[in-house]
Design a protein around this motif. Structure first.
Motif, PDB file in Angstrom:
ATOM      1  N   TYR A 293      -3.900 -29.797 -30.354  1.00  0.00           N
ATOM      2  CA  TYR A 293      -5.362 -29.742 -30.338  1.00  0.00           C
ATOM      3  C   TYR A 293      -5.900 -29.262 -28.996  1.00  0.00           C
ATOM      4  O   TYR A 293      -7.098 -29.082 -28.832  1.00  0.00           O
ATOM      5  CB  TYR A 293      -5.947 -31.121 -30.680  1.00  0.00           C
ATOM      6  N   ASP A 294      -5.027 -29.042 -28.039  1.00  0.00           N
ATOM      7  CA  ASP A 294      -5.417 -28.552 -26.726  1.00  0.00           C
ATOM      8  C   ASP A 294      -5.437 -27.022 -26.760  1.00  0.00           C
ATOM      9  O   ASP A 294      -4.436 -26.388 -27.098  1.00  0.00           O
ATOM     10  CB  ASP A 294      -4.420 -29.052 -25.669  1.00  0.00           C
ATOM     11  N   ARG A 295      -6.583 -26.429 -26.403  1.00  0.00           N
ATOM     12  CA  ARG A 295      -6.733 -24.971 -26.513  1.00  0.00           C
ATOM     13  C   ARG A 295      -5.715 -24.202 -25.679  1.00  0.00           C
ATOM     14  O   ARG A 295      -5.207 -23.170 -26.112  1.00  0.00           O
ATOM     15  CB  ARG A 295      -8.148 -24.564 -26.128  1.00  0.00           C
ATOM     16  N   ASN A 296      -5.430 -24.678 -24.476  1.00  0.00           N
ATOM     17  CA  ASN A 296      -4.456 -23.977 -23.641  1.00  0.00           C
ATOM     18  C   ASN A 296      -3.059 -24.055 -24.253  1.00  0.00           C
ATOM     19  O   ASN A 296      -2.311 -23.079 -24.208  1.00  0.00           O
ATOM     20  CB  ASN A 296      -4.444 -24.521 -22.211  1.00  0.00           C
ATOM     21  N   SER A 297      -2.733 -25.191 -24.816  1.00  0.00           N
ATOM     22  CA  SER A 297      -1.434 -25.322 -25.485  1.00  0.00           C
ATOM     23  C   SER A 297      -1.348 -24.379 -26.679  1.00  0.00           C
ATOM     24  O   SER A 297      -0.330 -23.701 -26.883  1.00  0.00           O
ATOM     25  CB  SER A 297      -1.201 -26.763 -25.951  1.00  0.00           C
ATOM     26  N   ILE A 298      -2.410 -24.320 -27.459  1.00  0.00           N
ATOM     27  CA  ILE A 298      -2.438 -23.437 -28.626  1.00  0.00           C
ATOM     28  C   ILE A 298      -2.256 -21.987 -28.190  1.00  0.00           C
ATOM     29  O   ILE A 298      -1.456 -21.246 -28.761  1.00  0.00           O
ATOM     30  CB  ILE A 298      -3.757 -23.614 -29.411  1.00  0.00           C
ATOM     31  N   LYS A 299      -3.005 -21.578 -27.166  1.00  0.00           N
ATOM     32  CA  LYS A 299      -2.895 -20.200 -26.672  1.00  0.00           C
ATOM     33  C   LYS A 299      -1.486 -19.915 -26.184  1.00  0.00           C
ATOM     34  O   LYS A 299      -0.922 -18.857 -26.474  1.00  0.00           O
ATOM     35  CB  LYS A 299      -3.869 -19.964 -25.513  1.00  0.00           C
ATOM     36  N   PHE A 300      -0.927 -20.847 -25.433  1.00  0.00           N
ATOM     37  CA  PHE A 300       0.405 -20.623 -24.894  1.00  0.00           C
ATOM     38  C   PHE A 300       1.426 -20.457 -26.019  1.00  0.00           C
ATOM     39  O   PHE A 300       2.220 -19.517 -26.012  1.00  0.00           O
ATOM     40  CB  PHE A 300       0.834 -21.758 -23.959  1.00  0.00           C
ATOM     41  N   VAL A 301       1.405 -21.357 -26.982  1.00  0.00           N
ATOM     42  CA  VAL A 301       2.354 -21.273 -28.102  1.00  0.00           C
ATOM     43  C   VAL A 301       2.142 -19.959 -28.857  1.00  0.00           C
ATOM     44  O   VAL A 301       3.109 -19.262 -29.195  1.00  0.00           O
ATOM     45  CB  VAL A 301       2.220 -22.482 -29.049  1.00  0.00           C
ATOM     46  N   ARG A 302       0.896 -19.601 -29.089  1.00  0.00           N
ATOM     47  CA  ARG A 302       0.589 -18.372 -29.821  1.00  0.00           C
ATOM     48  C   ARG A 302       1.174 -17.154 -29.115  1.00  0.00           C
ATOM     49  O   ARG A 302       1.845 -16.326 -29.725  1.00  0.00           O
ATOM     50  CB  ARG A 302      -0.925 -18.227 -29.955  1.00  0.00           C
ATOM     51  N   TYR A 303       0.916 -17.033 -27.822  1.00  0.00           N
ATOM     52  CA  TYR A 303       1.382 -15.854 -27.087  1.00  0.00           C
ATOM     53  C   TYR A 303       2.886 -15.907 -26.807  1.00  0.00           C
ATOM     54  O   TYR A 303       3.543 -14.879 -26.790  1.00  0.00           O
ATOM     55  CB  TYR A 303       0.591 -15.661 -25.798  1.00  0.00           C
ATOM     56  N   PHE A 304       3.418 -17.104 -26.604  1.00  0.00           N
ATOM     57  CA  PHE A 304       4.850 -17.222 -26.334  1.00  0.00           C
ATOM     58  C   PHE A 304       5.677 -16.832 -27.556  1.00  0.00           C
ATOM     59  O   PHE A 304       6.719 -16.205 -27.439  1.00  0.00           O
ATOM     60  CB  PHE A 304       5.209 -18.634 -25.872  1.00  0.00           C
ATOM     61  N   THR A 305       5.214 -17.212 -28.732  1.00  0.00           N
ATOM     62  CA  THR A 305       5.993 -16.959 -29.940  1.00  0.00           C
ATOM     63  C   THR A 305       5.636 -15.648 -30.634  1.00  0.00           C
ATOM     64  O   THR A 305       6.363 -15.215 -31.532  1.00  0.00           O
ATOM     65  CB  THR A 305       5.849 -18.119 -30.949  1.00  0.00           C
ATOM     66  N   ALA A 306       4.537 -15.010 -30.226  1.00  0.00           N
ATOM     67  CA  ALA A 306       4.107 -13.765 -30.874  1.00  0.00           C
ATOM     68  C   ALA A 306       5.192 -12.702 -30.760  1.00  0.00           C
ATOM     69  O   ALA A 306       5.687 -12.409 -29.676  1.00  0.00           O
ATOM     70  CB  ALA A 306       2.815 -13.265 -30.238  1.00  0.00           C
ATOM     71  N   GLY A 307       5.578 -12.172 -31.870  1.00  0.00           N
ATOM     72  CA  GLY A 307       6.568 -11.099 -31.882  1.00  0.00           C
ATOM     73  C   GLY A 307       8.010 -11.562 -31.942  1.00  0.00           C
ATOM     74  O   GLY A 307       8.919 -10.731 -32.032  1.00  0.00           O
ATOM     75  N   ALA A 308       8.243 -12.855 -31.865  1.00  0.00           N
ATOM     76  CA  ALA A 308       9.632 -13.346 -31.905  1.00  0.00           C
ATOM     77  C   ALA A 308      10.305 -12.839 -33.182  1.00  0.00           C
ATOM     78  O   ALA A 308       9.749 -12.918 -34.272  1.00  0.00           O
ATOM     79  CB  ALA A 308       9.660 -14.867 -31.856  1.00  0.00           C
ATOM     80  N   THR A 309      11.501 -12.286 -32.996  1.00  0.00           N
ATOM     81  CA  THR A 309      12.210 -11.647 -34.106  1.00  0.00           C
ATOM     82  C   THR A 309      13.683 -12.016 -34.058  1.00  0.00           C
ATOM     83  O   THR A 309      14.298 -11.994 -32.994  1.00  0.00           O
ATOM     84  CB  THR A 309      12.080 -10.106 -33.990  1.00  0.00           C
ATOM     85  N   ASN A 310      14.222 -12.353 -35.217  1.00  0.00           N
ATOM     86  CA  ASN A 310      15.662 -12.602 -35.312  1.00  0.00           C
ATOM     87  C   ASN A 310      16.409 -11.280 -35.215  1.00  0.00           C
ATOM     88  O   ASN A 310      15.982 -10.276 -35.793  1.00  0.00           O
ATOM     89  CB  ASN A 310      16.004 -13.289 -36.635  1.00  0.00           C
ATOM     90  N   LEU A 311      17.499 -11.295 -34.473  1.00  0.00           N
ATOM     91  CA  LEU A 311      18.383 -10.137 -34.357  1.00  0.00           C
ATOM     92  C   LEU A 311      19.733 -10.521 -34.924  1.00  0.00           C
ATOM     93  O   LEU A 311      20.264 -11.571 -34.587  1.00  0.00           O
ATOM     94  CB  LEU A 311      18.579  -9.737 -32.889  1.00  0.00           C
ATOM     95  N   GLN A 312      20.275  -9.669 -35.756  1.00  0.00           N
ATOM     96  CA  GLN A 312      21.607  -9.892 -36.294  1.00  0.00           C
ATOM     97  C   GLN A 312      22.457  -8.679 -35.954  1.00  0.00           C
ATOM     98  O   GLN A 312      22.167  -7.586 -36.423  1.00  0.00           O
ATOM     99  CB  GLN A 312      21.558 -10.106 -37.809  1.00  0.00           C
ATOM    100  N   PRO A 313      23.478  -8.849 -35.129  1.00  0.00           N
ATOM    101  CA  PRO A 313      24.334  -7.702 -34.814  1.00  0.00           C
ATOM    102  C   PRO A 313      24.960  -7.126 -36.083  1.00  0.00           C
ATOM    103  O   PRO A 313      25.375  -7.870 -36.971  1.00  0.00           O
ATOM    104  CB  PRO A 313      25.417  -8.296 -33.904  1.00  0.00           C
ATOM    105  N   ASP A 314      24.988  -5.777 -36.175  1.00  0.00           N
ATOM    106  CA  ASP A 314      25.639  -5.144 -37.320  1.00  0.00           C
ATOM    107  C   ASP A 314      27.149  -5.094 -37.085  1.00  0.00           C
ATOM    108  O   ASP A 314      27.638  -5.588 -36.062  1.00  0.00           O
ATOM    109  CB  ASP A 314      25.041  -3.767 -37.616  1.00  0.00           C
TER     110      ASP A 314
END
Length: 154
Positions: free
Chosen positions: A67-88
Motif C-alpha cells: 500500500y506504500d506508493r514508493n514500494s509499489i513503484k519500485f516493484v513495478r519498475y524492478f520487475t518490468a520486462g523480467a523474462t525467463n530465458l531458456q538456453p537452446d
C-alpha cells in the motif's frame, strides 16, 4: 554459497541470440533445467539471474508494503520486462528486443559477473563505465568497506 566470477565478451546474432560462454556456463549448471531470468538493471544495462536468485529477489519484494506508493513503484519498475530465458540446445539464449532497446545493446556485449548475478552491458557503454572509474578508488573502498570488521578483536 558459490559466487559467479569473470567477465566475458559476446556477440548477438541477427535474431538477438547470445551464446553463453563456456566459462560462464560451467558456473550455471542449473540453467539448462531451471532457466534464467533477465531484467533491466538499475542503470542502462541488463541483469541475468539464476531462477533461484530471481525467486529470492521476489521474496524480498513480496515483503514490501503493497500500500506504500514508493514500494509499489519500485516493484513495478524492478520487475518490468523480467523474462525467463531458456538456453537452446546450442547453449544460446534469446534476449528480448525491448530489453536490448532499454540498455542500448546493438551487437557486442560484455557479461560481468557481480556476485550472484550477471550484468549485460553494451560493449561501448561498459567501456565508458570502466573509463569513469572514480579518481580515487581507495577512497571509495574506504567509504564502502571501511567499517567492515570494526568492533571485532583483531
Amino acid at each position: 554459497m558459490s559466487y559467479l566470477t569473470g567477465e566475458f565478451e559476446c556477440k548477438l546474432d541477427a535474431k538477438g541470440r547470445m551464446m553463453i560462454p563456456a566459462g560462464l556456463k560451467k558456473q550455471l549448471p542449473e540453467a539448462d533445467n531451471e532457466g534464467l531470468v533477465i531484467n533491466r538493471g538499475l542503470e542502462k544495462y541488463l541483469v541475468i539471474y539464476t531462477k533461484k536468485e530471481w525467486d529470492k529477489k521476489l521474496d524480498e519484494l513480496s515483503k514490501l508494503n503493497e500500500y506504500d506508493r514508493n514500494s509499489i513503484k519500485f516493484v513495478r519498475y524492478f520487475t518490468a520486462g523480467a523474462t525467463n530465458l531458456q538456453p537452446d540446445t546450442a547453449g544460446r539464449v534469446n534476449l528480448p528486443k525491448n530489453l536490448l532497446d532499454y540498455a542500448g545493446i546493438t551487437g557486442d556485449v560484455v557479461l560481468t559477473c557481480m556476485l550472484n548475478k550477471i550484468e549485460v552491458w553494451d560493449k561501448a557503454a561498459h567501456q565508458e563505465m570502466i573509463n569513469n572509474e572514480p579518481e580515487n578508488f581507495a577512497e571509495l573502498a574506504e567509504l564502502v568497506m571501511g567499517n567492515k570488521g570494526r568492533g571485532r578483536d583483531e
